[in-house]
Motif scaffolding. Structure first.
Motif: not given
Lengths: 429, 435
Positions: B112-131
């Motif tokens: 699920l975490f991997a899915l989340g990272v990929v979704l964020i990468h795809r759908g939310i640009s410019g947000v450093h969600f991961d850090t």
């Protein structure tokens, strides 16, 4: 090796990592230590930062040795905490994980504030994985670690097998289980730490667990499990990194592995969801057919041995099933040659009568058993017999028959067999 | 050390309004986590905290992509959905597909975490969600304020504070249900409320708490605070309510300590708070009065010393009884009770306590010491008599057990033994039992 393009290098590297992680992870999963990989991955961060602070370089070997040191320290402390305090294993793993990782974050932020240049940016790849940074020496290191893991497993296969499945027995046989356990965890630690720069801290746990958990769905033998987990891990690593184009590589590798897991979960024989559903529906069909045949037998019983036709309406009344279920069941039984059906009547064939009589016999025998041996009341046995008659072992039926025969309540149990129509070979005197 | 630390701290920097808000935000977060974490630790599901705080990521990402805003409502719904899905999948994989429970947890949350990272990468640009998810941004928390309770309050403070109060309210209302399902799920189910339902409720609370805390402190501190303060409290107290109070106190203390140290060392505050919480846990492991390692060692040492002292006294009494001499060489006395450091310390304590007196290299009992020794020998011989008469043990097997038990028989018990054995003057070996 220098002739390889970066893409090939990265692919080979992550395939190697996946294979080694699959093999080492198999033991972690079997030993119920899956999450130790997660802890190790987190606990390596302060070691990575410490090594960087000491040496000032991003050389993979140095950082990995630092990671290994702090990972092993975490495992040691965890063992002490579990052994000597009332903190349980789950909390101990969680505490070491967050304590070491917190320390790592503190060190990391010191480093990034102090140096603030390109030399420290590589450390961030330890958090999220950055396979694109791979150089030749990294690949060599991966090759060495993968070789060491495979060598250790091949050398200690028998011992690892025993400790994985029955550690208490292994101890009673005089094997050094603690050392073997440490060797297994050491293999996991080695792979984890080598894998960190490729897939990152969190997702390294998935590399350890996924191939083994997937392989476990397909096989029961340890040999096959190890080979399968290795192959699955390699495939996951190579395919995941190839399709990652533009996406973060670590998560894509993990999602590839997860897809393989889900596919196996659905389609694996025996343990797969579909296989279980098929098996279950087969049993249901058998049960429904037995019930139908018994109803037909009971409705035809008064006229036996003459086989009267039974009106469909009476059958539906007797069976209490939905009309279309009944039609479907009847059609199925007709295809099997068990009955002849017209638009409104059903008649058992001789073959059907034989099967119906068998089903009815099983049912009634179990009812008798319940009444005579379990002391159930006569009006309580029909349902329980319904539930169990399809699963009764044949040996039990024969025993019941013998008993009834000895009491003269049934004809002798041995089936009537005609004499052989040809001469049987004489026994030598 | 403390002095230089205090000197280097610039209190003006520390205790301004921003600093106070940072500490308040962290304390609210930590306390909210510690409340639900107590049940996780007791139910031995600590790692569900780790798993959930990672697995809510795809829920957050989808909620963010759909709602296109950071408002808390959609994020919470997404988080709860992802949290419940994680719980459900983990259990189903374990029960239905036979995957070991730890492996099924690991598979679900990493995927699920991997899915989340990929979704964020795809759908939310410019947000450093991961850090942000990892380390949070506690340092900048006071910068973004909203209007609440009639004044400007940092946004990051409101969510965890509200969730903390919510957790407290839910735990308060369902106190006995939570308690019972934490300690005996099977009994809870037979008593008519589903332990499974309580499990899902707890998991939903963990998911909500993680999300409310992410913005300020990041997942690393959430995981730490779910597990470490409750585990610390578990080492200090036994009952549930005090354990939760202590856990919350530890959590708040970690926030304060972490802030002070973090500012002093100029480093990541959330990480430093984690380190502070772990430090408190380490202190509890070592010095907890009842379960601490050092406390146990000290307790054992104290008991061993008492046994050595009492053995010394009893031995000197027996020497006096023989009548030949009332004195014993120091070295002989030491050797008779096993020698070593313990014997040396025991002798010294007796001399200092006035139970023994020394003349040159010889020791002998004082009046007070003789009185104490008499009681020991009396207990010893009464117990031997009891073993022989009532338990039928052979004569040559009673000395050893009596030698061990004599140190743990109270005066009251001794007199009861005497009453039970009735007028007894001689022990089974024929020696007199002193009055």
């Amino acid at each position: 090796m220098t002739g390889l393009s970066l893409v090939d290098k990265v692919t080979i590297g992550s395939a190697l990592l996946g294979g080694a992680a699959g093999v080492a992870g198999s033991f972690a999963v079997l030993r119920r230590r899956s999450l130790v990989g997660d802890m190790l991955a987190h606990a390596s961060l302060p070691g990575v930062c410490g090594a960087f602070l000491l040496t000032g370089s991003r050389d993979l070997l140095g950082l990995s040795l630092g990671a290994l040191a702090s990972g092993l320290l975490a495992i040691g402390l965890m063992t002490v905490v579990i052994r000597y305090t009332r903190t349980k294993e789950d909390a101990a793993i969680g505490i070491m994980l967050s304590a070491f990782f917190g320390l790592g974050v503190v060190l990391l932020s010191r480093i990034t504030r102090g140096v603030s240049g390109s030399s420290s940016s590589g450390l961030n790849s330890y958090l999220f994985g950055e396979p694109g940074n791979m150089v030749d020496s990294d690949l060599t290191l991966l090759l060495i670690v993968a070789g060491m893991v495979l060598g250790a497993v091949a050398l200690l296969f028998k011992e690892f097998k025993l400790v994985s499945f029955d550690a208490d027995f292994a101890r009673s046989q005089g094997w050094p289980t603690l050392g073997l356990d440490l060797a297994m965890m050491g293999a996991v630690a080695g792979v984890t730490i080598i894998g960190l720069p490729i897939v990152g801290v969190i997702l390294m746990a998935a590399m350890i667990i996924l191939p083994a958990a997937t392989a476990r769905l397909w096989t029961k033998g340890l040999h096959t499990l190890l080979i399968l987990a290795g192959v699955l891990g390699m495939t996951t690593g190579a395919v995941g990194i190839r399709i990652a184009k533009g996406y973060p590589a670590g998560p894509m590798i993990v999602l590839t592995g997860a897809s393989l897991f889900v596919a196996s979960l659905l389609f694996a024989p025996e343990r797969g969801v579909l296989a279980k559903l098929v098996e279950e529906s087969r049993l249901r069909m058998r049960v429904a057919r037995d019930h139908l045949l018994r109803s037909l037998y009971e409705l035809s019983e008064p006229a036996l041995p003459r086989l009267d036709a039974v009106p469909r309406t009476r059958l539906a009344e007797h069976r209490h099933v939905r009309w279309w279920t009944l039609q479907w069941l009847l059609a199925w039984a007709e295809r099997g040659g068990l009955l002849e059906a017209t638009d409104d009547e059903v008649r058992l064939t001789p073959l059907g009568l034989r099967r119906a009589a068998e089903a009815t016999k099983r049912h009634r025998m179990w009812e008798m058993y319940m009444m005579e041996f379990a002391g159930s009341a006569a009006d309580h046995v029909d349902r329980s017999a319904d539930a169990v008659e399809h699963l009764l072992p044949e040996g039990l039926l024969v025993k019941l028959e013998e008993r009834l025969a000895s009491e003269g309540r049934m004809p002798a149990a041995v089936a009537p067999v005609p004499a052989s129509p040809h001469r049987l070979r004489e026994e030598a005197p | 050390m403390i002095g230089t630390l205090l000197a280097e701290l610039r209190f003006a920097d520390l205790w301004n309004a921003d600093g106070a808000w940072i500490v308040a935000t962290a304390a609210a977060t930590n306390a909210a986590c510690a409340i639900v974490g107590s049940f996780l630790v007791l139910r031995r599901m600590s790692l569900m905290g780790d798993a959930l705080s990672h697995a809510v990521l795809p829920g957050l990402a989808i909620a963010f992509i759909l709602a296109r805003s950071y408002s808390l409502g959609p994020l919470l719904i997404g988080a709860v959905a992802a949290g419940l899905l994680t719980t459900f999948l983990t259990q189903t994989l374990h029960e239905y597909a036979g995957v070991p429970s730890d492996a099924s947890m690991g598979v679900v949350f990493t995927a699920l975490f991997a899915l989340g990272v990929v979704l964020i990468h795809r759908g939310i640009s410019g947000v450093h969600f991961d850090t942000c998810i990892y380390q949070g941004s506690l340092e900048t928390a006071p910068l973004y304020t909203i209007e609440a309770w009639g004044r400007h309050v940092p946004r990051a403070f409101v969510a965890p504070a509200a969730v903390g109060l919510l957790n407290l309210a839910i735990v308060g209302v369902l106190w006995k249900e939570f308690k019972l399902s934490a300690f005996d799920p099977a009994l809870a189910t037979t008593m008519g409320f589903s332990a499974g339902l309580m499990h899902y409720l707890l998991m939903a609370m963990v998911a909500v708490t993680s999300v409310a805390s992410f913005e300020a402190v990041g997942s690393i501190l959430v995981v730490a605070m779910l597990i470490v303060p409750p585990a610390t409290a578990h080492l200090l107290v036994d009952r549930l309510a005090p354990m939760m109070v202590v856990a919350v106190l530890c959590a708040v203390l970690s926030a304060v300590l972490g802030y002070v140290l973090g500012v002093w060392l100029d480093t990541n505050l959330a990480g430093m708070m984690t380190v502070a919480a772990s430090g408190l846990y380490a202190m509890a492991v070592l010095f907890s009065p009842r379960y601490g390692l050092v406390s146990n060692v000290v307790g054992n040492l104290r008991t061993s010393l008492r046994v050595v002292r009492e053995d010394l006294l009893a031995m000197l009494y027996r020497v006096e009884e023989l009548g030949a001499t009332q004195q014993l060489a120091l070295a002989d006395a030491r050797r008779a009770v096993g020698g070593g450091l313990l014997a040396r310390w025991g002798l010294r304590a007796l001399l200092r306590g006035g139970q023994l007196s020394a003349a040159g290299q010889q020791v002998q009992l004082t009046a007070a010491g003789r009185e104490e020794a008499r009681r020991m020998v009396r207990t010893h011989r009464l117990w031997e008599t009891f073993l022989v008469r009532h338990l039928g043990m052979p004569l040559d097997h009673v000395h050893e057990p009596a030698n061990r038990v004599e140190h743990y028989i109270s005066g009251d018990l001794r007199e009861r033994l005497q009453a039970k054995l009735e007028a007894t003057d001689l022990d089974p070996h024929g020696r007199r039992i002193p009055e």
